[in-house]
Design a protein around this motif. Sequence first.
Motif, short mmCIF file in Angstrom:
data_model
loop_
_atom_site.label_atom_id
_atom_site.label_comp_id
_atom_site.label_asym_id
_atom_site.label_seq_id
_atom_site.Cartn_x
_atom_site.Cartn_y
_atom_site.Cartn_z
N HIS A 13 1.60 -5.71 9.27
CA HIS A 13 1.86 -5.17 10.61
C HIS A 13 0.58 -4.64 11.24
O HIS A 13 0.31 -4.89 12.42
CB HIS A 13 2.93 -4.09 10.52
N GLU A 14 -0.22 -3.92 10.48
CA GLU A 14 -1.49 -3.40 11.00
C GLU A 14 -2.46 -4.53 11.31
O GLU A 14 -3.18 -4.47 12.31
CB GLU A 14 -2.13 -2.41 10.03
N LEU A 15 -2.49 -5.54 10.47
CA LEU A 15 -3.37 -6.69 10.73
C LEU A 15 -3.00 -7.39 12.03
O LEU A 15 -3.87 -7.82 12.80
CB LEU A 15 -3.34 -7.68 9.57
N ILE A 16 -1.71 -7.50 12.28
CA ILE A 16 -1.25 -8.11 13.53
C ILE A 16 -1.67 -7.26 14.73
O ILE A 16 -2.13 -7.78 15.75
CB ILE A 16 0.27 -8.31 13.50
N LYS A 17 -1.55 -5.94 14.60
CA LYS A 17 -1.96 -5.06 15.69
C LYS A 17 -3.48 -5.13 15.92
O LYS A 17 -3.93 -5.09 17.07
CB LYS A 17 -1.53 -3.62 15.41
N ILE A 18 -4.24 -5.27 14.84
CA ILE A 18 -5.70 -5.41 14.98
C ILE A 18 -6.02 -6.70 15.72
O ILE A 18 -6.85 -6.72 16.63
CB ILE A 18 -6.40 -5.36 13.61
N ARG A 19 -5.35 -7.79 15.36
CA ARG A 19 -5.61 -9.07 16.02
C ARG A 19 -5.23 -9.02 17.50
O ARG A 19 -5.96 -9.52 18.36
CB ARG A 19 -4.86 -10.20 15.31
N MET A 76 7.93 -3.53 21.72
CA MET A 76 7.46 -4.68 20.94
C MET A 76 7.04 -4.23 19.54
O MET A 76 7.35 -4.89 18.56
CB MET A 76 6.28 -5.35 21.65
N ASP A 77 6.37 -3.10 19.45
CA ASP A 77 5.93 -2.59 18.16
C ASP A 77 7.12 -2.22 17.28
O ASP A 77 7.13 -2.52 16.08
CB ASP A 77 5.01 -1.38 18.36
N GLN A 78 8.13 -1.60 17.86
CA GLN A 78 9.33 -1.25 17.09
C GLN A 78 10.06 -2.50 16.61
O GLN A 78 10.54 -2.55 15.49
CB GLN A 78 10.26 -0.38 17.93
N TYR A 79 10.14 -3.51 17.46
CA TYR A 79 10.79 -4.76 17.08
C TYR A 79 10.02 -5.42 15.94
O TYR A 79 10.61 -5.85 14.95
CB TYR A 79 10.87 -5.71 18.28
N ALA A 80 8.70 -5.49 16.06
CA ALA A 80 7.88 -6.13 15.03
C ALA A 80 7.96 -5.37 13.72
O ALA A 80 8.06 -5.99 12.65
CB ALA A 80 6.43 -6.24 15.50
N SER A 81 7.95 -4.06 13.77
CA SER A 81 8.01 -3.28 12.53
C SER A 81 9.37 -3.43 11.84
O SER A 81 9.45 -3.35 10.62
CB SER A 81 7.69 -1.81 12.78
N SER A 82 10.42 -3.68 12.62
CA SER A 82 11.73 -3.89 12.00
C SER A 82 11.83 -5.27 11.35
O SER A 82 12.60 -5.48 10.43
CB SER A 82 12.85 -3.72 13.03
#
Length: 50
Positions: free
Chosen positions: A18-24, A4-10
């Motif tokens: 991207h970091e804000l989304i991971k924090i949330r 999921m992280d690889q998909y989102a970063s692409s």
Amino acid sequence: MLAMDQYASSRIGDGVLHELIKIRASQLNGCSYCIDTHTSDLLKMGPRML
């Protein structure tokens, strides 16, 4: 989570967003370790405007 992280970063070009989304996501999961890790990563990026 890695896939999921690889998909989102692409799909999300901006590292700050991207970091804000991971924090949330970490807040929703209640993972204080992940919140701390992603917040530190975000702060290392330096001051930037979204």
